[in-house]
Write an enzyme that holds these catalytic residues in place. Sequence first.
Site, PDB file in Angstrom:
ATOM      1  CG  HIS A  72      -9.879   3.485  -1.085  1.00  0.00           C
ATOM      2  ND1 HIS A  72      -9.994   3.291  -2.444  1.00  0.00           N
ATOM      3  CD2 HIS A  72      -8.669   4.082  -0.903  1.00  0.00           C
ATOM      4  CE1 HIS A  72      -8.908   3.737  -3.044  1.00  0.00           C
ATOM      5  NE2 HIS A  72      -8.084   4.235  -2.130  1.00  0.00           N
ATOM      6  CD  GLU A  73      -7.362   5.561   2.394  1.00  0.00           C
ATOM      7  OE1 GLU A  73      -6.217   5.051   2.441  1.00  0.00           O
ATOM      8  OE2 GLU A  73      -7.725   6.324   1.488  1.00  0.00           O
ATOM      9  CD  GLU A 128      -5.801   3.531  -5.261  1.00  0.00           C
ATOM     10  OE1 GLU A 128      -6.943   4.021  -5.222  1.00  0.00           O
ATOM     11  OE2 GLU A 128      -4.949   3.718  -4.362  1.00  0.00           O
TER      12      GLU A 128
END
Length: 489
Positions: free
Chosen positions: A254-255, A284
């Site tokens: 995700h990061e 996002e």
Amino acid sequence: MTAFDALMAYQRETSALAQIAGRLGWDQETVMPRGAAAQRGAEMAAIQSVLHARRSAPEVGDWLAKAEAPDAAGQAQLREIRRAFDRARKVPGDLAKRLAQVTSEAQGKWAAARAEEDIAAFLPVLAEVVELKREEGAALAAGGDVYDAMLDDYEPGITAAEIAALFNAMRPRLVALRAAVLEKPAPAGVSGTFDAEVQMRLARRVAQVFGYDLNRGRLDKAVHPFSSGSGSDVRITTRTSLTDPFNCLYSTIHETGHAAYEQGIDPAYALTPLGQGASMGVHESQSRIYENQLGRSRAFTGWLFDEMRGLFGAFGIADADAFYAAVNRVHKGYIRTEADEVQYNLHIMLRFDLERALMAGDLLPGDLEAAWNDRFAADFGYAVDKPSNGCLQDVHWSVGLFGYFPTYALGNVYAGCLYQALRAAVPGLDDQLAAGDTLGATRWLRENLQRHGGLHLPRETIERAAGAAVSEQPLLDYLEAKFGALYRL
């Protein structure tokens, strides 16, 4: 030197100072001594005071009045500098300084309260943050909607009414899908313990597989995973659990999506308003498409299963199909960052409604825990067991990020649009992912979205890349198809 050139030189210095402030924040979340919190608050207040003064300086207005953009990118630079200048001029300098100090201190108090399960220890400073943010929002709104003014910090051009309409359109299908899935037997999860250092080693490997350049970044541990920085210094964090390696691995992916976006922006935009993501919702979209549509796909999880078996041995999962089901298991839980794809957006809807109420004055900070617990029980069907699984789980409100949460759901919607276009544009995508090769997907995202940074407005950024208007339909269709097949609905 032209007015435009003078303005851009000044802007690059301001951006460099902002990067230093960001590095202080990274340090605070990773390696800063706990006893340094008060001093760090003073340091953050000092640098934010300098930044506010620079962003609202009269000469910026003079340059903006005279500057002539040489090209389309220059026009976008002026658009973003003017927007930041107008907003900075509306917020008094002493308020900006006070906010920086209080939120820096509040972050430490939140972490301590979360560790001790002591909501009462956090509420006084939360009340102060809420009051200061309402004051800031009122200044920015200039008679308009306070929450809309806060949203504009993170997703320019959208309103709370538009978000509420989007959420109302999404909720029925999400709730119906969740109900149908939870009626089915849950797949088995992993078993055993997973050495933290081995998890971190695999996390670094996975980050690099997704294109993260460790020569311009680093991976560390933090209570709450995050990405920080831009250009040539983009850092990410993750966390480990001895019994749940997916927490570490998928937080990392995700990061990495966030970091890859920042590392992929055209270097010509470095230390300018265009040298960062177009918005938090667009940002996002990158973290969610990396984590979910790519990282949780049947193809990629097959590769990851083999990697994990090689490092950890047997861990209770028989084969790649069972591993895919385990990675995508829909389950009851409290934590937003650990939520499955089906239920994640429902967590955001809860926070959206509560923070709107806080900013409107309809909900007092002292009543937040009860309001959260009541809403969670109504939405999810079971009670919150402790504050760290309830309103203390997220760092956002402690650091004043009101208006940020809705961008997580917008990111999911954007990711759905992008993935539909990506699959059509990259033949053989599944075969590539099954070999641990993400280059086809990540190169498409870099070329069509990431390299442009903040050149275009958020919605335009997505629509240019996806080739279609933004809609919740691709996301909902993807979720129903994926989980319908997984759970044989």
